[in-house]
Design an enzyme around this catalytic site. Structure first.
Site, PDB file in Angstrom:
ATOM      1  N   HIS A  96      -3.384  -5.459   0.880  1.00 13.11           N
ATOM      2  CA  HIS A  96      -2.857  -5.723   2.004  1.00 13.11           C
ATOM      3  C   HIS A  96      -2.866  -7.341   2.558  1.00 13.11           C
ATOM      4  O   HIS A  96      -3.826  -7.697   3.187  1.00 13.11           O
ATOM      5  CB  HIS A  96      -3.626  -5.131   3.068  1.00 13.11           C
ATOM      6  CG  HIS A  96      -3.421  -3.610   3.053  1.00 13.11           C
ATOM      7  ND1 HIS A  96      -2.300  -2.912   3.680  1.00 13.11           N
ATOM      8  CD2 HIS A  96      -4.070  -2.707   2.635  1.00 13.11           C
ATOM      9  CE1 HIS A  96      -2.677  -1.540   3.800  1.00 13.11           C
ATOM     10  NE2 HIS A  96      -3.798  -1.394   2.847  1.00 13.11           N
ATOM     11  N   CYS A 130       0.918  -1.085  -0.063  1.00 12.40           N
ATOM     12  CA  CYS A 130      -0.013   0.082  -0.021  1.00 12.40           C
ATOM     13  C   CYS A 130       0.790   1.240  -0.229  1.00 12.40           C
ATOM     14  O   CYS A 130       1.567   1.693  -0.902  1.00 12.40           O
ATOM     15  CB  CYS A 130      -0.877   0.016   1.107  1.00 12.40           C
ATOM     16  SG  CYS A 130      -2.303   1.154   0.826  1.00 12.40           S
ATOM     17  N   GLU A 144      -1.197  -8.768   4.809  1.00 12.33           N
ATOM     18  CA  GLU A 144      -0.904  -8.659   6.349  1.00 12.33           C
ATOM     19  C   GLU A 144      -2.608  -8.602   6.626  1.00 12.33           C
ATOM     20  O   GLU A 144      -2.646  -8.902   7.879  1.00 12.33           O
ATOM     21  CB  GLU A 144      -0.110  -7.635   6.849  1.00 12.33           C
ATOM     22  CG  GLU A 144      -0.587  -6.345   7.073  1.00 12.33           C
ATOM     23  CD  GLU A 144      -0.849  -5.195   5.807  1.00 12.33           C
ATOM     24  OE1 GLU A 144      -0.506  -5.903   4.666  1.00 12.33           O
ATOM     25  OE2 GLU A 144      -1.145  -4.146   5.882  1.00 12.33           O
TER      26      GLU A 144
END
Lengths: 224, 98
Positions: free
Chosen positions: A202, A85, A204
């Site tokens: 993302h 990002c 994560e």
């Protein structure tokens, strides 16, 4: 020996990245950018957020902080480097990967789940998947539209540097599935070496089972 | 040394989509204005001291190359002009303060 998650003023996915990596049994630590990179890191994450308030252009100022010299040096030594990002924007602004990420086609901040087609399974970031797999991960950005000129786009295709493309749930790559107007639906690319990658989505945030899909785990397993 | 103001104008390359400008254009049209198209640009005014016009322009150009513009999506233009010595206006400001 650990994965360094670089924190800038305005980073806000830094702790998420550490939590996700640790969930996978990978040692990770936060590193304040002004302290420089620790020697011999196992990996580097440039996390999401709004470094320097997105002043000038998203990622532009963080990309020119001295720690990026350390990151480029580590990347050249083969240390795995992942930008997510805002980290992807920093990666593009600093030349770790080609292209630029700029204002979404919608001119809006978009926070939603998207589907990604795995375009290559022979990189550390995608070794956990098969080519053509479809994974579901979130995006959260206002400047995620991948831009390159025609010549560069052609080279990216020739050199097979695209990791992920935005796609429909069944894996079809369509304009409608491209949330931000990215050229050729590009959601993630690798740099000069396969050990350097950035993704606007993302991984994560799609790793901890408590918060939804865990399709992003495979990306972070590159650091294992 | 001479005091200059260098103006750096950073705009999107032709052909690069500008969603913010499109949104602005639609807003103008909603207000009843007629227009063909609209482009936006960022302008930076940099006060600096340099030996010559060329030296001032060179430094501003280097700023654009290194930071202010992203060559993947931007073109930029630099103009320089001399500016009045800063000390005079500072004295005036001080005078007002008293």
């Amino acid at each position: 020996m650990t994965v360094a998650v670089v924190r800038f003023g305005g980073s806000n996915c830094d702790r998420d990245a550490v939590a996700a990596l640790e969930h996978l049994g990978i040692d990770a630590e936060l590193v304040w950018h002004a302290d420089g990179l620790p020697s011999d890191p196992d990996g580097v994450v440039l996390p999401g957020g709004f470094s320097y308030g997105d002043y000038l252009r998203a990622g532009a100022i963080a990309a020119r902080t001295p720690i990026l010299d350390d990151v480029r040096e580590a990347a050249a030594d083969g240390v795995p480097v992942l930008g997510v990002c805002n980290g992807a924007q920093v990666g593009a602004e600093s030349g770790l990967v080609p292209g630029a990420f700029t204002t979404n086609r919608s001119a809006r901040f978009q926070c939603e789940h998207v589907h990604l087609r795995v375009e290559r399974a022979d990189t550390p970031w995608t070794a956990a998947y098969e080519e053509g797999d479809v994974i579901e991960v979130p995006i959260a950005h206002a400047e995620g539209r991948f831009v390159v000129d025609e010549a560069r786009a052609e080279r990216l295709r020739e050199e097979d540097r695209v990791l992920f493309r935005y796609c429909e749930a069944d894996g079809t790559v369509t304009d409608a599935a491209d949330p931000n107007g990215s050229r050729d639906n590009v959601a993630g690319v690798v740099g000069d070496r396969d050990t350097v990658a950035v993704t606007m989505p993302h991984p994560e945030r799609a790793t901890l089972p408590d918060v939804g899909p865990t399709d992003g785990q495979g990306v972070l397993r590159a650091f294992a | 040394m001479t005091a200059y103001t260098a103006t750096v104008t950073v705009s999107l390359k032709r052909g690069v989509l500008d969603p913010e400008a499109e949104t602005t254009q639609r807003a103008l049209e909603r207000l009843g204005f007629e227009l063909e198209s609209l482009r936006s640009a960022d302008r930076y005014e940099v006060d600096l001291d340099a030996e010559s016009d060329a030296a001032a322009a060179d430094r501003a150009e280097a700023m654009a190359e290194r930071l202010l513009a992203n060559p993947t999506i931007h073109d930029y233009e630099v103009t320089v002009e001399q500016r009045p010595a800063a000390s005079e206006s500072a004295e005036t400001a001080e005078g007002h303060g008293q």
